[in-house]
Design a protein around this motif. Structure first.
Motif, PDB file in Angstrom:
ATOM      1  N   THR A  47       0.820  -1.218   0.000  1.00 23.63           N
ATOM      2  CA  THR A  47       0.000   0.000   0.000  1.00 23.63           C
ATOM      3  C   THR A  47       0.854   1.269   0.000  1.00 23.63           C
ATOM      4  O   THR A  47       0.334   2.357  -0.225  1.00 23.63           O
ATOM      5  N   LEU A  48       2.152   1.145   0.241  1.00 25.40           N
ATOM      6  CA  LEU A  48       3.008   2.323   0.398  1.00 25.40           C
ATOM      7  C   LEU A  48       3.135   3.194  -0.856  1.00 25.40           C
ATOM      8  O   LEU A  48       3.156   4.426  -0.731  1.00 25.40           O
ATOM      9  N   PRO A  49       3.227   2.625  -2.055  1.00 32.39           N
ATOM     10  CA  PRO A  49       3.326   3.506  -3.229  1.00 32.39           C
ATOM     11  C   PRO A  49       2.167   4.495  -3.329  1.00 32.39           C
ATOM     12  O   PRO A  49       2.350   5.623  -3.814  1.00 32.39           O
ATOM     13  N   GLU A  50       0.998   4.085  -2.848  1.00 30.32           N
ATOM     14  CA  GLU A  50      -0.172   4.976  -2.929  1.00 30.32           C
ATOM     15  C   GLU A  50      -0.261   5.891  -1.707  1.00 30.32           C
ATOM     16  O   GLU A  50      -0.520   7.096  -1.842  1.00 30.32           O
ATOM     17  N   THR A  51      -0.067   5.345  -0.495  1.00 27.32           N
ATOM     18  CA  THR A  51      -0.326   6.108   0.724  1.00 27.32           C
ATOM     19  C   THR A  51       0.911   6.803   1.303  1.00 27.32           C
ATOM     20  O   THR A  51       0.783   7.733   2.089  1.00 27.32           O
ATOM     21  N   LYS A  52       2.108   6.313   0.956  1.00 29.63           N
ATOM     22  CA  LYS A  52       3.389   6.851   1.450  1.00 29.63           C
ATOM     23  C   LYS A  52       3.603   6.618   2.948  1.00 29.63           C
ATOM     24  O   LYS A  52       4.642   7.010   3.489  1.00 29.63           O
ATOM     25  N   ARG A  53       2.641   5.980   3.603  1.00 30.52           N
ATOM     26  CA  ARG A  53       2.781   5.672   5.029  1.00 30.52           C
ATOM     27  C   ARG A  53       1.954   4.426   5.347  1.00 30.52           C
ATOM     28  O   ARG A  53       0.868   4.240   4.808  1.00 30.52           O
ATOM     29  N   ALA A  54       2.494   3.556   6.217  1.00 29.01           N
ATOM     30  CA  ALA A  54       1.770   2.389   6.706  1.00 29.01           C
ATOM     31  C   ALA A  54       2.308   2.070   8.095  1.00 29.01           C
ATOM     32  O   ALA A  54       3.447   2.429   8.431  1.00 29.01           O
ATOM     33  N   VAL A  55       1.485   1.399   8.911  1.00 28.83           N
ATOM     34  CA  VAL A  55       1.856   1.166  10.307  1.00 28.83           C
ATOM     35  C   VAL A  55       1.689  -0.304  10.661  1.00 28.83           C
ATOM     36  O   VAL A  55       0.642  -0.908  10.383  1.00 28.83           O
ATOM     37  N   LEU A  56       2.720  -0.867  11.259  1.00 34.70           N
ATOM     38  CA  LEU A  56       2.658  -2.191  11.869  1.00 34.70           C
ATOM     39  C   LEU A  56       2.667  -1.965  13.372  1.00 34.70           C
ATOM     40  O   LEU A  56       3.645  -1.473  13.926  1.00 34.70           O
ATOM     41  N   LEU A  57       1.554  -2.278  14.032  1.00 38.50           N
ATOM     42  CA  LEU A  57       1.400  -2.015  15.464  1.00 38.50           C
ATOM     43  C   LEU A  57       1.432  -3.326  16.243  1.00 38.50           C
ATOM     44  O   LEU A  57       0.568  -4.185  16.068  1.00 38.50           O
ATOM     45  N   TYR A  58       2.434  -3.472  17.109  1.00 38.63           N
ATOM     46  CA  TYR A  58       2.512  -4.623  17.998  1.00 38.63           C
ATOM     47  C   TYR A  58       1.806  -4.269  19.305  1.00 38.63           C
ATOM     48  O   TYR A  58       2.162  -3.283  19.972  1.00 38.63           O
TER      49      TYR A  58
END
Length: 239
Positions: A168-179
Motif C-alpha cells: 500500500t506504500l506507493p499509494e499512501t506513502k505511510r503504513a503502520v505495523l502495530l505490535y
C-alpha cells in the motif's frame, strides 16, 4: 479504560485440552472454556495457571473464554485474546489514545487489500495489528512448568500481511505495523527463532525507507477492562 461488558471471573487452568479448549476451575466447578489462541502461548504447560474468563453466549459449546493468564511474581495479567486486541485498538483510536494517530477522523476496520485483509485503515493509512504470544516477556514463577520448544515459530501469515501492508506504500506513502501487548512488555524487536526471520527483517528494513512505521502499545489488563499504558515508535529498532 476499555471496559468489558461485565467484570471477568478469576479461575485456575487445569489443562489445555486441545488448541481450542481449556479446562478451568471456577469456584468449585470445572468448566470447558474457549481458548482464543490456536497456537502456542509462550512455552507454558497449562497446569495450575491463574486466569481470567469472560462469559460467552450460553448457546455456545463453551460458555466461557479465557481472556488472560498470570505467571509472574508481580501477578500481572497477560491478555491472550488476540481478537480483543483489535477491539482495544479501535477504542484507543476512538478516544485519541494512540499517538501514532493522535486525532483520527475516519477509521475503517477489516479492509480487504489484494488477497489479504488488513486490520485498519485510518485517515487513508493502513495499519496491521499483531499481538505476539508465542513468546511471553515475563519471568514465570518456578512452579509453572515449561515445555522445551524445538520447532520454529510459523510466520507465513505474518509475511502475507506484511507484504500486503507494504504494497500500500506507493499509494499512501505511510503504513503502520502495530505490535500490541495486553500487558507491560519490554521493547519488542522481533524473534530470531521464528521461521524466515531474516526475510521478515529484510522486508521491514526495505519498507521503512518507503514509509513503513513500527509502533508498540503496552497495556494493563484488569478484571474490569484494559488500560493503555504507553504507545511508542520502535521503527529504529528494526533498521
Amino acid at each position: 479504560m476499555y471496559r468489558f461488558a461485565q467484570d471477568l471471573q478469576e479461575g485456575i487452568i487445569l489443562r489445555r485440552r486441545n488448541r481450542f479448549v481449556m479446562d478451568v476451575l471456577l469456584d468449585d466447578t470445572v468448566v470447558a472454556c474457549h481458548c482464543p489462541v490456536t497456537g502456542r502461548i509462550g512455552d507454558l504447560v497449562f497446569d495450575g495457571v491463574p486466569c481470567l474468563v469472560s462469559t460467552n453466549n450460553p448457546r455456545r459449546n463453551t460458555a466461557f473464554t479465557v481472556e488472560a493468564i498470570s505467571i509472574d511474581a508481580d501477578r500481572q495479567w497477560i491478555g491472550i485474546h488476540q481478537g480483543r486486541a483489535n477491539d482495544f485498538v479501535a477504542y484507543c483510536l476512538d478516544t485519541d489514545a494512540l499517538p501514532v494517530f493522535p486525532s483520527s477522523k475516519h477509521v475503517e476496520r477489516e479492509q480487504v487489500v489484494a488477497s489479504s485483509r488488513l486490520d485498519f485503515k485510518v485517515d487513508g493509512v493502513y495499519m496491521e495489528v499483531k499481538a505476539p504470544l508465542t513468546e511471553l516477556f515475563v519471568t514465570p514463577l518456578p512452579r509453572f512448568e515449561r515445555r522445551a520448544v524445538t520447532r520454529p515459530i510459523e510466520t507465513e501469515r505474518l509475511i502475507r500481511h506484511l507484504e500486503t501492508l507494504i504494497a500500500t506504500l506507493p499509494e499512501t506513502k505511510r503504513a503502520v505495523l502495530l505490535y500490541v501487548f495486553l500487558y507491560d512488555a519490554p521493547v519488542f524487536t522481533g524473534n530470531p527463532n521464528r521461521k524466515q526471520d531474516a526475510r521478515i527483517r529484510q522486508l521491514i528494513r526495505d519498507a521503512i525507507a518507503d514509509g513503513l512505521e513500527i509502533w508498540q502499545l503496552n497495556c494493563r489488563f484488569t478484571v474490569e477492562g484494559i488500560v493503555p499504558l504507553n504507545c511508542f515508535e520502535t521503527t529504529l529498532h528494526f533498521k
